[in-house]
Design an enzyme around this catalytic site. Sequence first.
Site, PDB file in Angstrom:
ATOM      1  N   CYS A 279       0.835  -1.194   0.000  1.00 12.89           N
ATOM      2  CA  CYS A 279       0.000   0.000   0.000  1.00 12.89           C
ATOM      3  C   CYS A 279       0.874   1.251   0.000  1.00 12.89           C
ATOM      4  O   CYS A 279       1.866   1.304   0.723  1.00 12.89           O
ATOM      5  CB  CYS A 279      -0.888  -0.018   1.243  1.00 12.89           C
ATOM      6  SG  CYS A 279      -2.005   1.366   1.351  1.00 12.89           S
TER       7      CYS A 279
ATOM      8  N   HIS B 166      -9.185  -4.073  -1.680  1.00 16.44           N
ATOM      9  CA  HIS B 166      -8.158  -3.335  -0.923  1.00 16.44           C
ATOM     10  C   HIS B 166      -8.556  -1.853  -0.834  1.00 16.44           C
ATOM     11  O   HIS B 166      -8.556  -1.265   0.252  1.00 16.44           O
ATOM     12  CB  HIS B 166      -6.796  -3.493  -1.618  1.00 16.44           C
ATOM     13  CG  HIS B 166      -5.685  -2.710  -0.982  1.00 16.44           C
ATOM     14  ND1 HIS B 166      -4.619  -3.312  -0.347  1.00 16.44           N
ATOM     15  CD2 HIS B 166      -5.467  -1.368  -0.878  1.00 16.44           C
ATOM     16  CE1 HIS B 166      -3.812  -2.369   0.121  1.00 16.44           C
ATOM     17  NE2 HIS B 166      -4.303  -1.180  -0.198  1.00 16.44           N
ATOM     18  N   GLU B 167      -8.928  -1.266  -1.970  1.00 15.70           N
ATOM     19  CA  GLU B 167      -9.274   0.167  -1.996  1.00 15.70           C
ATOM     20  C   GLU B 167     -10.620   0.435  -1.313  1.00 15.70           C
ATOM     21  O   GLU B 167     -10.794   1.449  -0.658  1.00 15.70           O
ATOM     22  CB  GLU B 167      -9.299   0.692  -3.439  1.00 15.70           C
ATOM     23  CG  GLU B 167      -7.996   0.532  -4.204  1.00 15.70           C
ATOM     24  CD  GLU B 167      -6.774   1.102  -3.488  1.00 15.70           C
ATOM     25  OE1 GLU B 167      -6.931   1.984  -2.631  1.00 15.70           O
ATOM     26  OE2 GLU B 167      -5.662   0.629  -3.784  1.00 15.70           O
TER      27      GLU B 167
ATOM     28  N   HIS C 153     -10.167   0.899   2.243  1.00 11.29           N
ATOM     29  CA  HIS C 153      -9.667   2.245   2.574  1.00 11.29           C
ATOM     30  C   HIS C 153     -10.825   3.198   2.828  1.00 11.29           C
ATOM     31  O   HIS C 153     -10.762   4.048   3.706  1.00 11.29           O
ATOM     32  CB  HIS C 153      -8.830   2.814   1.419  1.00 11.29           C
ATOM     33  CG  HIS C 153      -7.372   2.462   1.486  1.00 11.29           C
ATOM     34  ND1 HIS C 153      -6.573   2.826   2.540  1.00 11.29           N
ATOM     35  CD2 HIS C 153      -6.568   1.788   0.627  1.00 11.29           C
ATOM     36  CE1 HIS C 153      -5.336   2.394   2.324  1.00 11.29           C
ATOM     37  NE2 HIS C 153      -5.299   1.753   1.168  1.00 11.29           N
TER      38      HIS C 153
HETATM   39 CO    CO Z   1      -3.740   0.888   0.089  1.00 19.57          CO
END
Ligand code: CO
Length: 238
Positions: free
Chosen positions: A150, A192-193, A196
């Site tokens: 990341c 993954h995003e 966030h």
């Molecule tokens: Co990331």
Amino acid sequence: MDIRGSFIFLVFHYLIILICSNCANGKVQTYIRNYNGEYTKRIRNIRVLKLLKENEKEIKIVKFPDPVLRTKSEDVLHFDDHLKNTIRLMFDMLYANKGISLSAPQVNINKKIIVWNGRYEKRKKENEKVFINPTIVERSLVKKKATERCLSSPEIEGAVKRPAIISVSYFDISGTKHLKILKGLSARLFQHEYDHLKGILFFDKMTQAERKKVKARLNQLRRQYETNNCCNTDKCGE
Ligand code: CO
């Protein structure tokens, strides 16, 4: 107010502001006359002013443990030029930092925006993908493990188990809704995003054994952040 009224208002107003702008170097010189008739000169940077006005925050890659990364992002409500500028800026940051995907909180904007370009080295528009106000509709029971990294936690990597196939809904840059099934790398990038946007970081999902391996580096990043921001550790993301 008519023209004569406006003129009188201007003449008798306490504050007369004269602006000389020099747009070529992105600076504005402002002369402010106060009650005593004295002038004060101010020089301001147009670009910084514009970004501060639009986002009220500095645009930069936010690093762990900045609290911005632990804040839940808000829905995008306006599909306007400002959104387009923000997305362009996110792609610029993505390419400058040699990443393949990025979420808005990572550039200090808590809005539900994800961008990616799996073939970032080509920087072609047709490879650029944008997901606004995304949702995961369904997750496959089959999960796969793969190593993730990341931009917000440099020099940290570890294996994360995630559903192999997901169905998602999102809006594009013009505000049109889409439904899509993602698998392989696309499913992984999206998840993954997407995390966030909820304030979740990939190492939160690593096994305890995997997390132990990155503990020292996480502590190093915490110390760096404290040094740079005089941080109150209670406010830092875990
Ligand atoms: Co990331």
